[in-house]
Design an enzyme around this catalytic site. Structure first.
Site, PDB file in Angstrom:
ATOM      1  N   HIS A   1      38.804  37.890  40.283  1.00  0.00           N
ATOM      2  CA  HIS A   1      39.011  38.607  39.026  1.00  0.00           C
ATOM      3  C   HIS A   1      38.223  39.909  39.009  1.00  0.00           C
ATOM      4  O   HIS A   1      37.003  39.922  39.216  1.00  0.00           O
ATOM      5  CB  HIS A   1      38.599  37.731  37.848  1.00  0.00           C
ATOM      6  CG  HIS A   1      38.486  38.471  36.551  1.00  0.00           C
ATOM      7  ND1 HIS A   1      39.520  39.214  36.031  1.00  0.00           N
ATOM      8  CD2 HIS A   1      37.464  38.596  35.670  1.00  0.00           C
ATOM      9  CE1 HIS A   1      39.144  39.769  34.889  1.00  0.00           C
ATOM     10  NE2 HIS A   1      37.898  39.413  34.656  1.00  0.00           N
TER      11      HIS A   1
ATOM     12  N   CYS B   1      39.281  35.776  30.323  1.00  0.00           N
ATOM     13  CA  CYS B   1      39.950  36.359  31.482  1.00  0.00           C
ATOM     14  C   CYS B   1      40.435  35.324  32.490  1.00  0.00           C
ATOM     15  O   CYS B   1      41.164  35.681  33.422  1.00  0.00           O
ATOM     16  CB  CYS B   1      39.008  37.338  32.181  1.00  0.00           C
ATOM     17  SG  CYS B   1      38.516  38.736  31.140  1.00  0.00           S
TER      18      CYS B   1
ATOM     19  N   HIS C   1      34.552  24.057  33.427  1.00  0.00           N
ATOM     20  CA  HIS C   1      34.226  24.480  32.059  1.00  0.00           C
ATOM     21  C   HIS C   1      32.760  24.139  31.784  1.00  0.00           C
ATOM     22  O   HIS C   1      32.368  22.976  31.825  1.00  0.00           O
ATOM     23  CB  HIS C   1      35.129  23.762  31.053  1.00  0.00           C
ATOM     24  CG  HIS C   1      35.244  24.471  29.738  1.00  0.00           C
ATOM     25  ND1 HIS C   1      34.153  24.949  29.056  1.00  0.00           N
ATOM     26  CD2 HIS C   1      36.334  24.807  28.975  1.00  0.00           C
ATOM     27  CE1 HIS C   1      34.558  25.524  27.936  1.00  0.00           C
ATOM     28  NE2 HIS C   1      35.866  25.460  27.866  1.00  0.00           N
TER      29      HIS C   1
ATOM     30  N   HIS D   1      43.659  35.349  52.093  1.00  0.00           N
ATOM     31  CA  HIS D   1      43.626  36.394  51.066  1.00  0.00           C
ATOM     32  C   HIS D   1      42.775  35.902  49.900  1.00  0.00           C
ATOM     33  O   HIS D   1      42.892  34.740  49.472  1.00  0.00           O
ATOM     34  CB  HIS D   1      45.036  36.737  50.584  1.00  0.00           C
ATOM     35  CG  HIS D   1      45.965  37.138  51.689  1.00  0.00           C
ATOM     36  ND1 HIS D   1      45.977  38.392  52.241  1.00  0.00           N
ATOM     37  CD2 HIS D   1      46.921  36.425  52.352  1.00  0.00           C
ATOM     38  CE1 HIS D   1      46.881  38.448  53.192  1.00  0.00           C
ATOM     39  NE2 HIS D   1      47.477  37.270  53.278  1.00  0.00           N
TER      40      HIS D   1
ATOM     41  N   HIS E   1      39.803  49.775  40.557  1.00  0.00           N
ATOM     42  CA  HIS E   1      39.829  51.243  40.585  1.00  0.00           C
ATOM     43  C   HIS E   1      41.125  51.798  40.001  1.00  0.00           C
ATOM     44  O   HIS E   1      41.110  52.770  39.236  1.00  0.00           O
ATOM     45  CB  HIS E   1      39.647  51.716  42.029  1.00  0.00           C
ATOM     46  CG  HIS E   1      39.508  53.206  42.167  1.00  0.00           C
ATOM     47  ND1 HIS E   1      40.590  54.055  42.276  1.00  0.00           N
ATOM     48  CD2 HIS E   1      38.405  54.003  42.205  1.00  0.00           C
ATOM     49  CE1 HIS E   1      40.164  55.301  42.381  1.00  0.00           C
ATOM     50  NE2 HIS E   1      38.842  55.304  42.354  1.00  0.00           N
TER      51      HIS E   1
ATOM     52  N   ASN F   1      39.961  46.634  34.406  1.00  0.00           N
ATOM     53  CA  ASN F   1      39.932  45.199  34.124  1.00  0.00           C
ATOM     54  C   ASN F   1      41.078  44.875  33.163  1.00  0.00           C
ATOM     55  O   ASN F   1      40.996  45.154  31.973  1.00  0.00           O
ATOM     56  CB  ASN F   1      38.583  44.814  33.516  1.00  0.00           C
ATOM     57  CG  ASN F   1      38.459  43.321  33.254  1.00  0.00           C
ATOM     58  OD1 ASN F   1      39.436  42.579  33.302  1.00  0.00           O
ATOM     59  ND2 ASN F   1      37.245  42.864  32.973  1.00  0.00           N
TER      60      ASN F   1
END
Length: 541
Positions: A430, A262, A341, A426, A459, A463
């Site tokens: 994720h 993702c 990573h 802002h 909502h 995802n």
């Protein structure tokens, strides 16, 4: 459980016991069934308790020495040019003749360095526009519809159905998310043809909107194309499908990123930035999506069922440019990208893992250690990012607490958690799930208003993997909250395990979505997926 393991996983335990019953002795009570209940809840680690100094050093060095080599050469050229000018004016005519060779050498060297600096100067990377895909109404599905669909397949046992019901009710998803036709069919139609149809609908849908809104001709203007999709990687690649559909130029530099989870959208963004540094006056297009059709899990392993409950259909396309002519119309300037990573550790590598269950059904398994691994990756990422973005006052507070805690060993002093709200306007976190968003909010000390774009995206759309960050930014734009000079922080998590960040600065005010569904600055084009549901968000309940 050993204390080290307990600390690593940050397990929160709640204990409840049943008091002895009157008229019975203790031995009789102990003979009954065990009366102690322990509830384990995993949370992100406390970032202030364990700070790795090497990541602080990495961020500080990046902040102190962010200039490229070309600017270093320019700094060396300045004294040479000044020396040549000084001697040319200070010395008389005869002396000037005698020293002319030295002056010419200095002047020539300085001019050469300046020319090299001009050619090698870093190119700013602008975000001209982005578009998010909103599937048609035929793909819409409610939570009850999802549960009915799951039950009608006949492949899940009672325990798996009960588990999916509990997860769905607590997932944070609404009743207007989207699933592809192949999944919703009775029986499900899971084939390469259906998977390709889903990929084409998503990619071409958002790309059509992007090109229409920007006036870019994909056959002539796009020189860099990057497509990221973690679990669906056919041959020819998704990138080749895009090239063929839009008949792009033969020398287009195309890349297809797979298996990166993702957070792959920010990895693709980082790659595009590097490619734009090497290719002047170019446009780069980044397409981020995930394919659901061939990655639906039809088994009863709980660790694999979670993805069925939260992943939904979606995608986004982003147009980047390093052309100076695009600066006036660009929305954002890319300031920083930080990649972390943790794949060197087996626990991090295996916490999100595609495998077969005992029945041979392929799915993505989410390990119990996922929250602890994600927290460790996030801590490393923000420790590196902090010196690049935090105001000096926050950095001094952090260094002071670190000095007292680590060097002077002062009692009762904990490392200071910087207030990232002073660095960003802002936050786009994720939308991996409700629990993840709540823990990130708690760990970073963010308000509900800061997390509103992420929670509303979860909502409304579920995802959508790597593209969720763009749905969140689109939400802030649709509300008319993005103003010139605002800074945006995008945070992505992904298998591997990876945590990546991107920092943008808004170059102009972005107007809110108009009631008619089109922005005032567009020729009737609609790149924002919130136009038909913005009035319903944030949800009242």
């Amino acid at each position: 459980m050993p204390s080290t393991v307990m600390e690593r996983e940050r397990l929160m335990a709640e204990m409840a016991f049943t008091p002895p019953i009157d008229g019975r002795d203790m031995a009789e009570d102990q003979a009954r069934a065990p009366n102690i209940v322990i509830k384990i809840r995993r949370r992100l680690p406390d970032f202030t308790r364990s700070i790795n100094l090497k990541y602080v050093k990495l961020g500080i060095c990046s902040g102190i020495f962010p200039v490229p080599p070309s600017w270093t050469l320019l700094a060396l050229a300045s004294p040479l040019l000044a020396a040549a000018t000084y001697w040319s004016r200070r010395l008389g005519l005869d002396a000037a003749v005698l020293h002319s060779s030295d002056s010419v050498a200095w002047l020539g060297t300085a001019m050469l360095i300046i020319a090299v600096c001009f050619i090698k100067r870093p190119r700013p990377v602008y975000l001209v526009e982005f578009a998010c895909y909103r599937p048609s109404d035929e793909h819409e599905i409610s939570k009850d519809g999802f549960l009915d669909m799951t039950k009608s397949t006949g492949v899940f046992n009672a325990d798996a159905l009960d588990f999916q019901t509990k997860i769905t009710k607590r997932s944070g998803l609404g009743d207007r998310t989207y699933l592809p036709s192949g999944i919703q069919s009775r029986p499900p139609q899971l084939s390469m043809a259906e998977a390709r149809a889903e990929a084409e609908a998503v990619m071409f849908g958002c790309l059509d909107e992007l090109f229409a809104a920007t006036g870019i001709d994909p056959r002539r203007d796009v020189r860099v194309l990057i497509v990221n999709c973690s679990l669906f990687n056919p041959t020819p690649s998704l990138a080749s499908m895009v090239v063929n559909h839009y008949k792009m130029r033969e020398d287009v530099k195309s890349f297809n990123l797979g298996g990166m989870g993702c957070s792959a959208g920010l990895i693709a963004l980082n790659l595009a930035r590097d490619l734009l540094q090497a290719n002047p006056d170019s446009y780069a297009v980044v397409v981020s999506t995930e394919n659901i059709t061939l990655n639906w899990y039809f088994g009863n392993d709980r660790s694999m069922l979670l993805s069925n409950c939260i992943f939904r259909m979606g995608g986004a396309a982003v147009l980047l440019s390093n052309r100076g002519a695009d600066a006036p119309r660009a929305k954002y300037l890319l300031l920083h990208t930080v990649r972390t990573h943790k794949g060197a550790a087996d626990q991090c590598l295996n916490c999100v893992y595609q495998r077969e269950d005992t029945g041979g059904n392929v799915g993505v398994s989410l390990a119990r250690e996922l929250m602890a691994v994600a927290g460790d990756a996030l801590k490393t990422n923000i420790t590196t990012l902090g010196p690049l973005v935090l105001p000096i006052t926050e950095q001094l507070k952090f260094l002071r607490s670190l000095l007292l805690h680590r060097v002077l060993r002062a009692r009762g002093v904990r490392s200071y958690m910087p207030d990232f709200r002073r660095a960003f306007d802002h936050f786009c976190v994720h939308a991996g799930g409700r629990a993840v968003l709540e823990e990130v909010q708690r760990s970073l000390g963010l308000d509900d208003a800061d997390m509103e774009p992420s929670k509303c995206t979860l909502h409304r759309f579920g995802n959508t993997s790597s593209s969720s960050l763009w749905y969140e930014l689109a939400y802030a734009e649709a509300k008319g909250r993005v103003r010139r000079g605002h800074r945006v922080w995008q945070i992505g998590f992904g298998s591997g395990f990876k945590c990546n960040s991107a920092v943008w600065r808004a170059l102009r005010d972005v107007p809110a979505v108009s009631p008619a569904g089109a922005r005032a600055d567009r020729r009737g084009c609609n790149c924002n997926p919130w136009v038909d549901s913005l009035d319903s968000y944030p949800p009242k309940a």
